[in-house]
Write a protein that holds these residues in place. Sequence first.
Motif, PDB file in Angstrom:
ATOM      1  N   ALA A  37     -10.565  -6.291  63.573  1.00 36.95           N
ATOM      2  CA  ALA A  37      -9.236  -6.629  63.063  1.00 36.95           C
ATOM      3  C   ALA A  37      -8.598  -7.722  63.911  1.00 36.95           C
ATOM      4  CB  ALA A  37      -8.358  -5.387  63.055  1.00 36.95           C
ATOM      5  N   ALA A  38      -8.841  -7.689  65.236  1.00 40.67           N
ATOM      6  CA  ALA A  38      -8.248  -8.707  66.107  1.00 40.67           C
ATOM      7  C   ALA A  38      -8.850 -10.075  65.795  1.00 40.67           C
ATOM      8  CB  ALA A  38      -8.494  -8.356  67.571  1.00 40.67           C
ATOM      9  N   GLU A  71     -10.154 -10.975  62.931  1.00 33.76           N
ATOM     10  CA  GLU A  71      -9.668 -11.429  61.624  1.00 33.76           C
ATOM     11  C   GLU A  71      -8.222 -11.898  61.732  1.00 33.76           C
ATOM     12  OE1 GLU A  71      -9.450  -8.723  58.048  1.00 33.76           O
ATOM     13  OE2 GLU A  71     -10.588 -10.438  57.306  1.00 33.76           O
ATOM     14  N   ALA A  72      -7.439 -11.199  62.559  1.00 40.41           N
ATOM     15  CA  ALA A  72      -6.054 -11.619  62.739  1.00 40.41           C
ATOM     16  C   ALA A  72      -6.002 -13.020  63.343  1.00 40.41           C
ATOM     17  CB  ALA A  72      -5.320 -10.630  63.633  1.00 40.41           C
ATOM     18  N   ALA A  73      -6.915 -13.295  64.274  1.00 43.34           N
ATOM     19  CA  ALA A  73      -6.949 -14.626  64.886  1.00 43.34           C
ATOM     20  C   ALA A  73      -7.222 -15.692  63.827  1.00 43.34           C
ATOM     21  CB  ALA A  73      -8.015 -14.682  65.972  1.00 43.34           C
ATOM     22  N   VAL A  97      -4.004 -16.117  61.508  1.00 38.54           N
ATOM     23  CA  VAL A  97      -2.865 -16.895  61.988  1.00 38.54           C
ATOM     24  C   VAL A  97      -3.220 -18.381  62.096  1.00 38.54           C
ATOM     25  CG1 VAL A  97      -1.826 -14.968  63.226  1.00 38.54           C
ATOM     26  CG2 VAL A  97      -3.364 -16.549  64.428  1.00 38.54           C
ATOM     27  N   MET A 148      -6.287 -19.768  63.636  1.00 36.32           N
ATOM     28  CA  MET A 148      -7.056 -20.265  64.794  1.00 36.32           C
ATOM     29  C   MET A 148      -8.418 -20.783  64.342  1.00 36.32           C
ATOM     30  SD  MET A 148      -6.387 -17.698  67.917  1.00 36.32           S
ATOM     31  CE  MET A 148      -4.740 -17.446  68.549  1.00 36.32           C
ATOM     32  N   GLN A 190     -10.603 -21.629  69.294  1.00 36.58           N
ATOM     33  CA  GLN A 190      -9.307 -21.086  69.727  1.00 36.58           C
ATOM     34  C   GLN A 190      -9.368 -19.569  69.750  1.00 36.58           C
ATOM     35  OE1 GLN A 190      -6.947 -23.081  66.785  1.00 36.58           O
ATOM     36  NE2 GLN A 190      -6.216 -24.631  68.228  1.00 36.58           N
ATOM     37  N   GLN A 239      -8.629 -17.863  73.207  1.00 40.56           N
ATOM     38  CA  GLN A 239      -7.296 -17.256  73.296  1.00 40.56           C
ATOM     39  C   GLN A 239      -7.312 -15.762  73.007  1.00 40.56           C
ATOM     40  OE1 GLN A 239      -4.227 -19.477  71.268  1.00 40.56           O
ATOM     41  NE2 GLN A 239      -5.285 -21.406  71.599  1.00 40.56           N
ATOM     42  N   ILE A 240      -8.268 -15.317  72.231  1.00 40.71           N
ATOM     43  CA  ILE A 240      -8.261 -13.907  71.833  1.00 40.71           C
ATOM     44  C   ILE A 240      -9.485 -13.153  72.361  1.00 40.71           C
ATOM     45  CG2 ILE A 240      -8.149 -12.302  69.888  1.00 40.71           C
ATOM     46  CD1 ILE A 240      -5.673 -14.150  70.247  1.00 40.71           C
ATOM     47  N   PRO A 280     -10.229 -13.277  76.438  1.00 40.04           N
ATOM     48  CA  PRO A 280      -9.240 -12.472  77.163  1.00 40.04           C
ATOM     49  C   PRO A 280      -9.366 -10.980  76.888  1.00 40.04           C
ATOM     50  CG  PRO A 280      -8.179 -14.388  76.193  1.00 40.04           C
ATOM     51  CD  PRO A 280      -9.593 -14.375  75.679  1.00 40.04           C
ATOM     52  N   LEU A 281      -9.646 -10.617  75.624  1.00 40.67           N
ATOM     53  CA  LEU A 281      -9.767  -9.190  75.330  1.00 40.67           C
ATOM     54  C   LEU A 281     -11.006  -8.595  75.991  1.00 40.67           C
ATOM     55  CD1 LEU A 281      -8.701  -8.926  71.574  1.00 40.67           C
ATOM     56  CD2 LEU A 281      -7.490  -8.093  73.583  1.00 40.67           C
ATOM     57  N   LYS A 301      -4.848  -4.994  82.869  1.00 36.08           N
ATOM     58  CA  LYS A 301      -3.452  -4.640  82.676  1.00 36.08           C
ATOM     59  C   LYS A 301      -2.626  -5.855  82.282  1.00 36.08           C
ATOM     60  CE  LYS A 301      -2.905  -0.451  85.267  1.00 36.08           C
ATOM     61  NZ  LYS A 301      -3.814  -0.219  86.386  1.00 36.08           N
ATOM     62  N   GLY A 302      -3.260  -7.029  82.225  1.00 35.66           N
ATOM     63  CA  GLY A 302      -2.517  -8.243  81.895  1.00 35.66           C
ATOM     64  C   GLY A 302      -1.483  -8.556  82.966  1.00 35.66           C
ATOM     65  N   PHE A 349      -1.050  -8.110  58.273  1.00 35.12           N
ATOM     66  CA  PHE A 349      -2.293  -7.372  58.059  1.00 35.12           C
ATOM     67  C   PHE A 349      -2.077  -5.897  57.793  1.00 35.12           C
ATOM     68  CE2 PHE A 349      -3.659 -11.163  60.114  1.00 35.12           C
ATOM     69  CZ  PHE A 349      -4.889 -11.423  59.566  1.00 35.12           C
ATOM     70  N   PHE A 408      -2.001  -8.987  68.724  1.00 34.66           N
ATOM     71  CA  PHE A 408      -2.957  -9.157  69.811  1.00 34.66           C
ATOM     72  C   PHE A 408      -2.490  -8.345  71.013  1.00 34.66           C
ATOM     73  CE2 PHE A 408      -3.164 -13.211  67.386  1.00 34.66           C
ATOM     74  CZ  PHE A 408      -4.373 -12.951  66.781  1.00 34.66           C
ATOM     75  N   LYS A 434       4.558  -5.687  75.764  1.00 35.81           N
ATOM     76  CA  LYS A 434       3.254  -5.729  75.103  1.00 35.81           C
ATOM     77  C   LYS A 434       3.320  -4.843  73.859  1.00 35.81           C
ATOM     78  CE  LYS A 434       0.752  -8.276  77.852  1.00 35.81           C
ATOM     79  NZ  LYS A 434       0.093  -7.741  79.046  1.00 35.81           N
TER      80      LYS A 434
END
Lengths: 516, 261
Positions: free
Chosen positions: A123-124, A126-128, A131, A133, A137, A141-142, A145-146, A220-221, B91, B97, B141
Amino acid sequence: MDERVAAAFALLPDYLGWHMALSASALGLGILISLPLAVLASRFQAVRWPVLGVASFAQTIPSLALLALFFPLLLALSSLTKAWFGTTIPALGFLPALLALTIYSMLPILRNTVAGLQGIDPAAREAAKGVGMTPLQSLFQIELPLAAPVIMAGIRTAAVWTIGSATLATPVGQTSLGNYIFSGLQTENWVYVLFGCAASAALALIADALLGLIETGLGKGDPRRWLTGGLVLLIGIAAGVAPLALHSSKPAYVVGAKNFSEQYILAELMKYRLEKEGAVVTAKEDLGSSFAYSALRTGEIDAYVDYSGTLWANILKRTDNPGRMAVLAGLGTDLKTRDGVIVLGTLGFENAYALAMRRDRAEALGIHSLDDLAQHAGELTMGGDLEFFSRPEWTALVGAYGLNFKAKKQYQPTFMYRALGSGDADVISAFSSDGRIAADDLVILTDPRGALPPYDAVILLSPQKANDPRLRRALAGLVGSIPVKAMQTANYSVDRDADKQTPRQAALALAKVIKR
Amino acid sequence: MPKLEPHTYPAIAFDGVSKRYGATAAIDAVTLEVPHGQFVALVGGSGAGKTTLLKTINALIAPDAGVVRVEGRPTAEVEPPELRRGIGYVFQEIGLFPHLTVARNIAITPRLLGWSEADIAARVAELLDLVALPREFAARKPDALSGGQRQRVGVARALAARPKVMLMDEPFGALDPVTRAALGEDYRRLHETLNLTTVMVTHDVMEAALLADRIVVMKAGAVVADDTPRALLAGHADPDVAAMMQTPRRQAERIEALIHG
Ligand SMILES: Nc1ncnc2c1ncn2[C@@H]1O[C@H](COP(=O)(O)OP(=O)(O)OP(=O)(O)O)[C@@H](O)[C@H]1O
Ligand SMILES: [Mg+2]
């Protein structure tokens, strides 16, 4: 502080600096290669299995063997580049160590990166796309990092492996914390062995902790954590490597040594004589027996001591034994025409392979010669050093005397003498210049059939430095000037348990005995 | 291509669009036009092909046959990232994200379009107001938000680059009825004020009837009904459609009966 601990600390800046430079660059290179490869592997099934398969296979090769395998590979490559571009590439030292460790570091990074990328919620991804990308990208960007925490965990594992395995760079001629371990093992300096292990373990723990900080920071970002971890890591590497840059006056001469006490002492002796001539000299120690000659031939070292019989059998591949003088004469001409290597002269003693027994045991069995030994071999256990049974000398002995032992065992030389003492071995492959022969009251069995070639210690000069006047002047004085008794004494002063000397101290003592 | 006059073409047009997965036809020869400013609800049972049809609009799914046009241009002729940056998409699984803050999530498409940081910051603040979220949430977040708050962020992100077309896939699913109704009404107001064209997938016929200008009912990949809520509530030739449209009405009658005894 204990004298040996102090001596170990004095070597630390150099050893640690090289160890850090080596592991950091291997890990960096490993990351640079693995990340793009892993991204491709996570995208394309056709890339995934070959890449992971090859990396897993490389991992199963023992790391010492992997390091050693790069030597012939680079040597072949070097002769190619020489033919094509007129320059050689070094086959010993930093490069082979770097390449082997890089390959070694890749598997955990590859595996974790592939797993991390594949584990991302579709899903992440597909979301990228949704939007707006582009695939790149989305990757930067996604997806990366994940997957970062999982990737970092792989990098941590790789770092610990690399730092541990970097100690094995020593035998291919690259200084590392392994120098403590290898030379300590050889001279039974357990303080050195422990020091080397502790230093390498501490380095691995610190690197692991800092990378762990980066990992949790990414998970933890929390940029403060991963920035702190990264910064401390970089400063640490810079501080560790800095001493190398500070005293990197390029040595005019490099003397080589194989991996046993006599070689360390003779290298120190040659170094001392060159330094008296005002030259800057370094020693490349712990070279594997077969690496030393190649290193000399390719000019990576300028001088070292080898033994006539070894060169005769292993380099010239001769199986005959025409007698001592003929062997020396043959070496002098053949090595020169073959490789341009110069035999400067003999040192004055032999370090022959000989079979030795405890005196009491030999007398009880009535064994004096190898012929006598053959009669009893069926009840006896033979102990050899790590290479003895694969050497031509062993084949020659078996051929001449028909030796057929009850059992054969291999030992690191130090432990071979212990085994003889404790009765685990009855006969061992000894060296005639070894001080322990006299000290342990051993007898050398005579060789009535002349199966073993002579082993005069000879000084060899590399083709590049063959006509270097300073080198010749410094080493010429050593020719014919070391009697076997003097060498035995020097060797024993390093090998014994009590009142142990360093190879440098033994070399200085030996220098006093030499008249010229 | 010369710039098209606005509204010369419908906002979205499907022309004989089909998509198969093996033996199942996820969408089956759909032909449909959505004029500018319309709010269309796409309803139908699970697996009817609603999500698939929606995703052909922004080229997340490429049809096997037929043409989808947005503003008159066949979607197959536009670079997908460019097409998608001009269409807001909310969605079914929200799709925020998790490693980015609320502000960064909302700002994602404007940033891809190269807006200045100042414009982006202003837009994020404006959108948080628009979807009725406190501005302090910008630094959080997604995992520090409730489900309803996340849905709002999803809507804000879809609106960020000022699209004219909004696609929403069950945007208010998994919410309690009160929040759901409130969010729906909030969004309907945004649709009006921003002059959007909206296609919203929903399971909830009541929600469709209350929010949309037009209801399109799908079954097994095909469009089986397409009319205003009022007309469909009045009855339909397809018995399944008629039964489905009866549900909100029957519920309303039972509630009425409960209240008045
Ligand atoms: N990637 C895929 N591979 C195979 N079949 C798929 C795929 N995506 C969808 N389908 C099938 O296509 C049909 C339509 O799916 P779609 O997701 O459009 O349904 P939906 O109307 O959105 O259902 P829901 O209300 O449950 O979300 C279903 O039968 C589904 O199983
Ligand atoms: Mg769906």
